[in-house]
Scaffold this active site. Sequence first.
Site, PDB file in Angstrom:
ATOM      1  N   ASP A  37      38.687  43.486  31.433  1.00 12.86           N
ATOM      2  CA  ASP A  37      38.314  43.329  32.834  1.00 12.86           C
ATOM      3  C   ASP A  37      37.363  42.134  32.934  1.00 12.86           C
ATOM      4  O   ASP A  37      36.379  42.073  32.198  1.00 12.86           O
ATOM      5  CB  ASP A  37      37.585  44.598  33.300  1.00 12.86           C
ATOM      6  CG  ASP A  37      37.980  45.010  34.700  1.00 12.86           C
ATOM      7  OD1 ASP A  37      37.992  44.140  35.569  1.00 12.86           O
ATOM      8  OD2 ASP A  37      38.250  46.209  34.903  1.00 12.86           O
ATOM      9  N   ASP A  69      38.928  40.958  38.415  1.00 16.04           N
ATOM     10  CA  ASP A  69      38.311  41.715  39.498  1.00 16.04           C
ATOM     11  C   ASP A  69      38.219  40.836  40.755  1.00 16.04           C
ATOM     12  O   ASP A  69      37.827  39.671  40.674  1.00 16.04           O
ATOM     13  CB  ASP A  69      36.891  42.106  39.031  1.00 16.04           C
ATOM     14  CG  ASP A  69      36.225  43.101  39.935  1.00 16.04           C
ATOM     15  OD1 ASP A  69      36.763  44.204  40.098  1.00 16.04           O
ATOM     16  OD2 ASP A  69      35.137  42.789  40.478  1.00 16.04           O
ATOM     17  N   GLU A  75      43.323  41.811  40.670  1.00 21.69           N
ATOM     18  CA  GLU A  75      43.106  42.737  41.777  1.00 21.69           C
ATOM     19  C   GLU A  75      42.974  41.899  43.042  1.00 21.69           C
ATOM     20  O   GLU A  75      42.030  41.111  43.177  1.00 21.69           O
ATOM     21  CB  GLU A  75      41.820  43.533  41.558  1.00 21.69           C
ATOM     22  CG  GLU A  75      41.510  44.459  42.725  1.00 21.69           C
ATOM     23  CD  GLU A  75      40.056  44.907  42.789  1.00 21.69           C
ATOM     24  OE1 GLU A  75      39.789  45.982  43.322  1.00 21.69           O
ATOM     25  OE2 GLU A  75      39.170  44.153  42.304  1.00 21.69           O
ATOM     26  N   HIS A 104      39.767  53.578  38.690  1.00 24.30           N
ATOM     27  CA  HIS A 104      38.380  54.047  38.696  1.00 24.30           C
ATOM     28  C   HIS A 104      37.731  54.033  40.081  1.00 24.30           C
ATOM     29  O   HIS A 104      36.591  54.428  40.230  1.00 24.30           O
ATOM     30  CB  HIS A 104      37.573  53.176  37.723  1.00 24.30           C
ATOM     31  CG  HIS A 104      37.632  51.725  38.128  1.00 24.30           C
ATOM     32  ND1 HIS A 104      38.785  50.967  38.049  1.00 24.30           N
ATOM     33  CD2 HIS A 104      36.693  50.916  38.652  1.00 24.30           C
ATOM     34  CE1 HIS A 104      38.538  49.758  38.494  1.00 24.30           C
ATOM     35  NE2 HIS A 104      37.277  49.695  38.871  1.00 24.30           N
ATOM     36  N   ASP A 105      38.453  53.533  41.073  1.00 25.96           N
ATOM     37  CA  ASP A 105      37.902  53.481  42.427  1.00 25.96           C
ATOM     38  C   ASP A 105      38.511  54.534  43.359  1.00 25.96           C
ATOM     39  O   ASP A 105      38.011  54.734  44.464  1.00 25.96           O
ATOM     40  CB  ASP A 105      38.173  52.102  43.060  1.00 25.96           C
ATOM     41  CG  ASP A 105      37.450  50.979  42.344  1.00 25.96           C
ATOM     42  OD1 ASP A 105      36.346  51.211  41.808  1.00 25.96           O
ATOM     43  OD2 ASP A 105      37.983  49.851  42.312  1.00 25.96           O
TER      44      ASP A 105
HETATM   45  C1  BGC Z   1      36.229  47.170  41.142  1.00 24.79           C
HETATM   46  C2  BGC Z   1      35.136  48.101  41.555  1.00 24.79           C
HETATM   47  C3  BGC Z   1      33.848  47.312  41.629  1.00 24.79           C
HETATM   48  C4  BGC Z   1      34.008  46.097  42.550  1.00 24.79           C
HETATM   49  C5  BGC Z   1      32.880  45.144  42.402  1.00 24.79           C
HETATM   50  C6  BGC Z   1      36.283  46.230  42.283  1.00 24.79           C
HETATM   51  O1  BGC Z   1      37.222  46.155  43.128  1.00 24.79           O
HETATM   52  O2  BGC Z   1      37.462  47.779  40.906  1.00 24.79           O
HETATM   53  O3  BGC Z   1      35.007  49.181  40.684  1.00 24.79           O
HETATM   54  O4  BGC Z   1      32.829  48.137  42.102  1.00 24.79           O
HETATM   55  O5  BGC Z   1      35.179  45.391  42.296  1.00 24.79           O
HETATM   56  O6  BGC Z   1      33.007  44.448  41.215  1.00 24.79           O
END
Ligand code: BGC
Length: 543
Positions: free
Chosen positions: A106, A208, A267, A329-330
Amino acid sequence: MPVLGLPWWKKGVIYQIAVPSFADSDGDGMGDLRGIIDRLDYLNDGTSSSLGVDAVWLTPVNASPMRDFGYDVSDYREINPRFGSMRDFEELLDACHRRDMKVIMDMVLNHTSSEHPWFVESRSSRDNPRRDWYVWRDGRAQGKPPNRWLAVVEGSAWEYDATTRQYYYHAFLPFQPDLNWRNPQVREEMLGVAGFWLDKGVDGFRLDLINFLYEDELLRDNPRRFGLRPYDWQRHLYDRSRPESLEAARELRRLTDRYPDRAMMGEVYTDDPRDAVAYLGGGDDALHLSFYLDFAERKWKAEAFRDSVGWLEAHLPPWGWPCYYLNNHDLPRSYTRLGRGGDAEARAKVAAAMLLTLRGTPIIYYGEEIGMPASRVPRKRMDDPIGRKFWPLPVGRDGSRTPMQWNGEKNAGFTSGEPRLPVDLSCGDRNVERQDGDPGSLLNWYRSLIRLRGEKPALRAGSYRALAGTPKGVFAYLREAGEERIAVFLNFTAREVTLPGLEVVPERGVWRRLISTLGGDGDGVDLQRVRLRPDEALVLERA
Ligand code: BGC
């Protein structure tokens, strides 16, 4: 067979490990890298008794004060000592590679922790050489932030810093200041960080918030609109998905392409799936995979998933490849989210069959394969800043980050100490050890599906076609590669459903049951008279 030519990130199954929650080797209650090494046999030991996944994606392992699960990095070239050492990381990488498994890291490139030395310097004075590494601006008037941009979590995206009497920008939480990607030194440093890990041998990155790297240079305000939560009251035209962020993805791709067989999945945080598609670039020149929330946010309805898949299949460019997940995880865990109001176990099996037979790379989130439910974490044990901030609203993410349930012993076999989050109450009943020995368990269902996917080129590489004319509540599709034809039938209802004579392929033929949630493997089936039992997932192959 066409599948032979597919790169690993297309043909493999990815398993997401939430590092703090997977396995703790030293009894401090926090998952760690050695804990993962010890559990690799579970993921892939080369035999059919393991899960058989092809890659792991590790949530952030860089040094971090861990105020947001590691998504707040304080040193990009170090391993978080709570997870282990650089040597542990190298050993994990090596151990995975020896099993022919890939490792995806990540990478949080949009922002750092406010404790990162760069930010500490940056905020110290207006003329500090690192000042411009972050986004600092004057307020537009006394007490008013530079513009109306909102943070994803809450309120203004600008935080006033009294020392230098300016505001800094944070798209997420105030302790996650955004890096200023317009500064060439920042860009160079972050590409250097990516290169550092590629040199070490990591096989790819999960990027991310990749569409957040750049904001509009003129800080133009977003147009207002109606939305459910305050963040959605704006159309995020100027603070995300700017063309420069896509350019940065392209630059990262050029770097990645210098190494053999690496991949980047991004993402793309958006409510417009076209943004996610855009990140696949103009032809193998941007991300390898991009994902957005749509599929994972659908309700338990056959039509909802069929539409989500249908949209993507229709809009992907020729070089594009889908990527699906039901959990991360979200998100609240799908076992509970999709299972509510029905037979959760049966639905989890249907959902798994869908995830693992669609065209595209599937991602499984740790514990999904044993049906870990959405856990209720009491307020005083909460770790997620969002959970604590909005309590008692159930928006926190700790419920999907509780310790992996390995066995029915104390702390579910996750740690010998006090776990960082409480183990879910279901652990006595739902754990790896118990499901391992039960042929009808969810875990063994996942194993069978992954094995089947590995054996059938049509499932890994074949084309996708939704079958028309299916009754309400049924999602059915055909996967084809060469001579191989596989039909998947998913009954999202608790009723028995008889399908009308389906013109699946012009020529008829005998179809054989490959796998079904309700058993009966190997039987012949007449496609003119398919009968689905309640909550059944049925996979057929033309004999
Ligand atoms: C991650 C979250 C994180 C956020 C800030 C995201 O979209 O998946 O878990 O809190 O980015 O980094």
